[in-house]
Design an enzyme around this catalytic site. Sequence first.
Site, PDB file in Angstrom:
ATOM      1  NE  ARG A  34      81.380  61.848  64.430  1.00  0.00           N
ATOM      2  CZ  ARG A  34      81.135  61.916  65.732  1.00  0.00           C
ATOM      3  NH1 ARG A  34      80.213  62.726  66.196  1.00  0.00           N
ATOM      4  NH2 ARG A  34      81.812  61.175  66.577  1.00  0.00           N
ATOM      5  NE  ARG A  53      80.426  56.564  73.565  1.00  0.00           N
ATOM      6  CZ  ARG A  53      80.795  57.648  72.873  1.00  0.00           C
ATOM      7  NH1 ARG A  53      80.912  58.805  73.484  1.00  0.00           N
ATOM      8  NH2 ARG A  53      81.035  57.562  71.591  1.00  0.00           N
ATOM      9  NE  ARG A  94      83.776  56.265  68.328  1.00  0.00           N
ATOM     10  CZ  ARG A  94      83.920  56.477  69.646  1.00  0.00           C
ATOM     11  NH1 ARG A  94      84.261  55.471  70.440  1.00  0.00           N
ATOM     12  NH2 ARG A  94      83.720  57.661  70.138  1.00  0.00           N
TER      13      ARG A  94
HETATM   14  P1  AMP Z   1      80.236  60.679  69.719  1.00  0.00           P
HETATM   15  O1  AMP Z   1      79.498  60.551  71.002  1.00  0.00           O
HETATM   16  O2  AMP Z   1      80.248  62.096  69.199  1.00  0.00           O
HETATM   17  O3  AMP Z   1      81.603  60.072  69.782  1.00  0.00           O
HETATM   18  O4  AMP Z   1      79.405  59.845  68.627  1.00  0.00           O
HETATM   19  C1  AMP Z   1      79.231  58.444  68.781  1.00  0.00           C
HETATM   20  C2  AMP Z   1      78.700  57.853  67.480  1.00  0.00           C
HETATM   21  O5  AMP Z   1      77.438  58.452  67.149  1.00  0.00           O
HETATM   22  C3  AMP Z   1      79.583  58.074  66.260  1.00  0.00           C
HETATM   23  O6  AMP Z   1      80.640  57.134  66.162  1.00  0.00           O
HETATM   24  C4  AMP Z   1      78.554  57.923  65.138  1.00  0.00           C
HETATM   25  O7  AMP Z   1      78.235  56.568  64.925  1.00  0.00           O
HETATM   26  C5  AMP Z   1      77.326  58.607  65.738  1.00  0.00           C
HETATM   27  N1  AMP Z   1      77.305  60.046  65.441  1.00  0.00           N
HETATM   28  C6  AMP Z   1      77.407  61.088  66.315  1.00  0.00           C
HETATM   29  N2  AMP Z   1      77.361  62.258  65.687  1.00  0.00           N
HETATM   30  C7  AMP Z   1      77.250  61.971  64.368  1.00  0.00           C
HETATM   31  C8  AMP Z   1      77.190  62.757  63.190  1.00  0.00           C
HETATM   32  N3  AMP Z   1      77.259  64.095  63.223  1.00  0.00           N
HETATM   33  N4  AMP Z   1      77.068  62.118  61.995  1.00  0.00           N
HETATM   34  C9  AMP Z   1      76.983  60.783  61.934  1.00  0.00           C
HETATM   35  N5  AMP Z   1      77.076  59.979  62.989  1.00  0.00           N
HETATM   36  C10 AMP Z   1      77.210  60.560  64.216  1.00  0.00           C
END
Ligand code: AMP
Length: 215
Positions: free
Chosen positions: A87, A159, A170
């Site tokens: 990311r 969530r 986000r």
């Molecule tokens: P997601 O389920 O991919 O939308 O991720 C939800 C949250 O998890 C994100 O908003 C971040 O807070 C954290 N997160 C997930 N993947 C990463 C990553 N590669 N680097 C940093 N934070 C992450």
Amino acid sequence: MNAIFLGPPGAGKGTQAERISAEHDLAHLATGNLLRTAARQRTPMGLEAKRFMDAGDLVPDETLFGIVQEQIDAIGDRGVIFDGFPRNIAQAERLTSMMDEVGRQIDAAVLFVLEEDEAVRRISGRRQCSTCGHTFHVEFAPPPPGPTCVRGTCEIIQRDDDREEVVRDRQRVFREQTEPLVAFYEERGLLRRIDAQRPADDVTEHILAVLLDPA
Ligand code: AMP
């Protein structure tokens, strides 16, 4: 085939990764799911990560690298879809070296392209199983009636970070920290763009066409 799914929150990366990995025997490495599981289990890492997740911020790189390394070590011979990782540029560079160490490489970075307002609309209807991470949508893929998931006795939830004010944060974090990866993978000849605004089945078909013929 080792692929990265790249795109803003709400673009459908998780849905597509879940489908394609199941149908094509690929590992699905979703850092968001791993972090939510750790948070639910109240491990020290999970509790630390939850503070960042609830605010819509990225979890610090060093917190993540350990779990990503463990998952890569456990993949075996299968290909993998990275969903939500990397990311930022530091994570992309680290991923390249972790893959080098196990004699692998990234074959494609699939960029899910869609309007921000559409992403926010999708997220507001999103529901998820709190245990297996399976996603539903109140309009496009409704969860079964009642509070439990199709796969068991787990609970269907919204969530915490899918609330609109967090979603906007986000999206901003995506623009500021993740979007530079578009140039990163383009320079390496790996970027493939997908119109993520289309119906889910069309998106799956397009991704498969890209992955099976990545050149
Ligand atoms: P997601 O389920 O991919 O939308 O991720 C939800 C949250 O998890 C994100 O908003 C971040 O807070 C954290 N997160 C997930 N993947 C990463 C990553 N590669 N680097 C940093 N934070 C992450």
